[in-house]
Design a protein around this motif. Sequence first.
Motif, mmCIF file in Angstrom:
data_model
loop_
_atom_site.group_PDB
_atom_site.id
_atom_site.type_symbol
_atom_site.label_atom_id
_atom_site.label_comp_id
_atom_site.label_asym_id
_atom_site.label_seq_id
_atom_site.Cartn_x
_atom_site.Cartn_y
_atom_site.Cartn_z
ATOM 1 N N LYS A 69 0.803 -1.214 0.000
ATOM 2 C CA LYS A 69 0.000 0.000 0.000
ATOM 3 C C LYS A 69 0.844 1.275 0.000
ATOM 4 C CE LYS A 69 -4.069 -2.066 2.212
ATOM 5 N NZ LYS A 69 -4.937 -1.833 1.038
ATOM 6 N N LYS A 70 2.151 1.110 -0.177
ATOM 7 C CA LYS A 70 3.072 2.258 -0.248
ATOM 8 C C LYS A 70 2.984 3.139 1.002
ATOM 9 C CE LYS A 70 2.681 2.363 -5.300
ATOM 10 N NZ LYS A 70 3.907 1.582 -5.510
ATOM 11 N N LEU A 71 2.896 2.481 2.155
ATOM 12 C CA LEU A 71 2.750 3.217 3.408
ATOM 13 C C LEU A 71 4.043 3.889 3.853
ATOM 14 C CD1 LEU A 71 0.467 0.756 5.420
ATOM 15 C CD2 LEU A 71 -0.191 2.702 3.981
ATOM 16 N N PHE A 72 5.184 3.355 3.429
ATOM 17 C CA PHE A 72 6.457 4.004 3.767
ATOM 18 C C PHE A 72 6.509 5.397 3.156
ATOM 19 C CE2 PHE A 72 7.875 -0.470 4.311
ATOM 20 C CZ PHE A 72 8.450 -0.355 5.566
ATOM 21 N N SER A 73 6.151 5.493 1.888
ATOM 22 C CA SER A 73 6.168 6.786 1.208
ATOM 23 C C SER A 73 5.152 7.741 1.824
ATOM 24 C CB SER A 73 5.862 6.589 -0.286
ATOM 25 O OG SER A 73 6.868 5.826 -0.916
ATOM 26 N N ARG A 74 4.000 7.205 2.179
ATOM 27 C CA ARG A 74 2.972 8.053 2.779
ATOM 28 C C ARG A 74 3.438 8.614 4.117
ATOM 29 N NH1 ARG A 74 -2.802 5.350 3.510
ATOM 30 N NH2 ARG A 74 -2.401 5.033 1.269
ATOM 31 N N ALA A 75 4.083 7.743 4.922
ATOM 32 C CA ALA A 75 4.552 8.186 6.237
ATOM 33 C C ALA A 75 5.683 9.205 6.108
ATOM 34 C CB ALA A 75 5.003 6.988 7.058
ATOM 35 N N ALA A 76 6.553 9.003 5.114
ATOM 36 C CA ALA A 76 7.685 9.908 4.924
ATOM 37 C C ALA A 76 7.304 11.165 4.153
ATOM 38 C CB ALA A 76 8.809 9.179 4.199
ATOM 39 N N LYS A 77 6.110 11.143 3.546
ATOM 40 C CA LYS A 77 5.631 12.262 2.738
ATOM 41 C C LYS A 77 6.546 12.538 1.552
ATOM 42 C CE LYS A 77 3.184 14.395 6.600
ATOM 43 N NZ LYS A 77 2.988 15.607 7.427
ATOM 44 N N THR A 78 7.135 11.466 1.046
ATOM 45 C CA THR A 78 7.970 11.532 -0.152
ATOM 46 C C THR A 78 8.082 10.133 -0.739
ATOM 47 O OG1 THR A 78 10.101 12.270 -1.043
ATOM 48 C CG2 THR A 78 10.150 11.116 1.057
ATOM 49 N N GLN A 79 8.406 10.033 -2.013
ATOM 50 C CA GLN A 79 8.498 8.733 -2.659
ATOM 51 C C GLN A 79 9.731 7.978 -2.185
ATOM 52 O OE1 GLN A 79 6.092 7.515 -4.647
ATOM 53 N NE2 GLN A 79 7.207 5.556 -4.675
ATOM 54 N N LEU A 80 9.518 6.768 -1.673
ATOM 55 C CA LEU A 80 10.619 5.936 -1.203
ATOM 56 C C LEU A 80 10.653 4.625 -1.981
ATOM 57 C CD1 LEU A 80 10.411 6.322 2.692
ATOM 58 C CD2 LEU A 80 11.868 7.568 1.098
ATOM 59 N N THR A 81 11.847 4.093 -2.157
ATOM 60 C CA THR A 81 12.029 2.804 -2.814
ATOM 61 C C THR A 81 12.228 1.729 -1.758
ATOM 62 O OG1 THR A 81 13.099 3.839 -4.709
ATOM 63 C CG2 THR A 81 13.443 1.482 -4.415
ATOM 64 N N VAL A 82 11.486 0.636 -1.879
ATOM 65 C CA VAL A 82 11.621 -0.476 -0.934
ATOM 66 C C VAL A 82 12.592 -1.503 -1.519
ATOM 67 C CG1 VAL A 82 10.436 -2.333 0.293
ATOM 68 C CG2 VAL A 82 9.278 -0.137 -0.079
ATOM 69 N N PRO A 83 13.690 -1.802 -0.840
ATOM 70 C CA PRO A 83 14.658 -2.770 -1.378
ATOM 71 C C PRO A 83 14.064 -4.178 -1.418
ATOM 72 C CG PRO A 83 15.201 -2.208 0.889
ATOM 73 C CD PRO A 83 14.094 -1.271 0.468
ATOM 74 N N ASP A 84 14.520 -4.977 -2.364
ATOM 75 C CA ASP A 84 14.078 -6.369 -2.442
ATOM 76 C C ASP A 84 14.536 -7.126 -1.190
ATOM 77 O OD1 ASP A 84 12.982 -5.926 -4.942
ATOM 78 O OD2 ASP A 84 14.797 -6.566 -6.010
ATOM 79 N N GLY A 85 13.690 -8.040 -0.732
ATOM 80 C CA GLY A 85 14.059 -8.844 0.429
ATOM 81 C C GLY A 85 14.116 -8.066 1.722
ATOM 82 N N LEU A 86 13.250 -7.062 1.855
ATOM 83 C CA LEU A 86 13.277 -6.226 3.053
ATOM 84 C C LEU A 86 13.004 -7.041 4.317
ATOM 85 C CD1 LEU A 86 13.517 -3.426 4.337
ATOM 86 C CD2 LEU A 86 11.061 -3.110 3.942
ATOM 87 N N PHE A 87 12.034 -7.945 4.248
ATOM 88 C CA PHE A 87 11.706 -8.739 5.433
ATOM 89 C C PHE A 87 12.912 -9.564 5.878
ATOM 90 C CE2 PHE A 87 10.314 -12.551 7.606
ATOM 91 C CZ PHE A 87 9.414 -12.065 8.535
ATOM 92 N N GLU A 88 13.557 -10.232 4.930
ATOM 93 C CA GLU A 88 14.716 -11.062 5.261
ATOM 94 C C GLU A 88 15.858 -10.215 5.811
ATOM 95 O OE1 GLU A 88 12.928 -11.255 2.512
ATOM 96 O OE2 GLU A 88 12.012 -13.226 2.827
ATOM 97 N N LEU A 89 16.013 -9.005 5.282
ATOM 98 C CA LEU A 89 17.045 -8.099 5.782
ATOM 99 C C LEU A 89 16.777 -7.715 7.226
ATOM 100 C CD1 LEU A 89 19.481 -6.198 5.455
ATOM 101 C CD2 LEU A 89 17.917 -4.495 4.485
#
Length: 212
Positions: A69-89
Motif C-alpha cells: 500500500k506504499k505506506l512508507f512513502s505516505r509516512a515519509a511524505k515523499t516517494q521511497l524505494t523499498v529494497p528487495d528482500g526487506l523482510f529477510e534483511l
Amino acid sequence: MSRGGRDKEHGEIPERRCIASGESYPISKLIRFVAGPGGEVVPDIAGKLPGRGIWITPNRASLEKAIKKKLFSRAAKTQLTVPDGLFELVERLMAKRVTDTIALARKSGRAVAGYEKVKGWLLTEEARVLIQAFDGSERGKSKLSSPPGKGTFIGCLSANEIGLAFGREHVIHAALASGGLTKRVVEDAAKLGALREESGDSPRKGRTSHER
C-alpha cells in the motif's frame, strides 16, 4: 508529552504508531525505519539513525501491507524505494543485534553457555533468562526450566546463532543474569521471535517468553 502521548516526566515508555495497523505501541515493541539518503527504505534496528522514524510492528503481514500500500512513502511524505528482500534483511539484522548483545553480556560476565553452567545459574537463581536453541534436542532442553515470570525464556535463536555470541560453533543452552543488556536482549528477541513466528521455518521460533 511525548509524540506518542506518553508523559516522559513520569518515566513511561514513549509510544509510536504502526503505519500498517494504525495502533500505537511502546517503541520497544516496534521496528524503526528511516528514509535513506538515496530515497530508499532503511531498517534502523538500533533506533539511532537520523531522520524521521517510520514504525512498524515486527511481523511479515505488517511489512507486506506497508510495501503493497506504499505506506512508507505516505509516512515519509515523499516517494521511497523499498529494497528487495526487506523482510529477510530486517530478520537478519535483528538476529545479529540479539547475538551481538548476548556477546556483550558474556564479556561482562552476565551470560554463560553450556548445560552444566546454565543449570548451576538456575539453581543459584543467578539466571534471569534461559536461552535455548530452537533446533536443539527437545529431550535435552526439557531438563531445564526457565526462571519464573514473564520474558524469562528465549527460544527464537538457532544453535549456530547462540554459538556466535559465545565464540563457539553451536550452543544449545545459555543463560543471562539481570542487567541492562539482558533487558535489551529480551526486548529484541521478542521482536525477532515475532518475525520468525510467521516465517514457517520452525513453529518454536516465536516462543520468547516463559511458556513452561
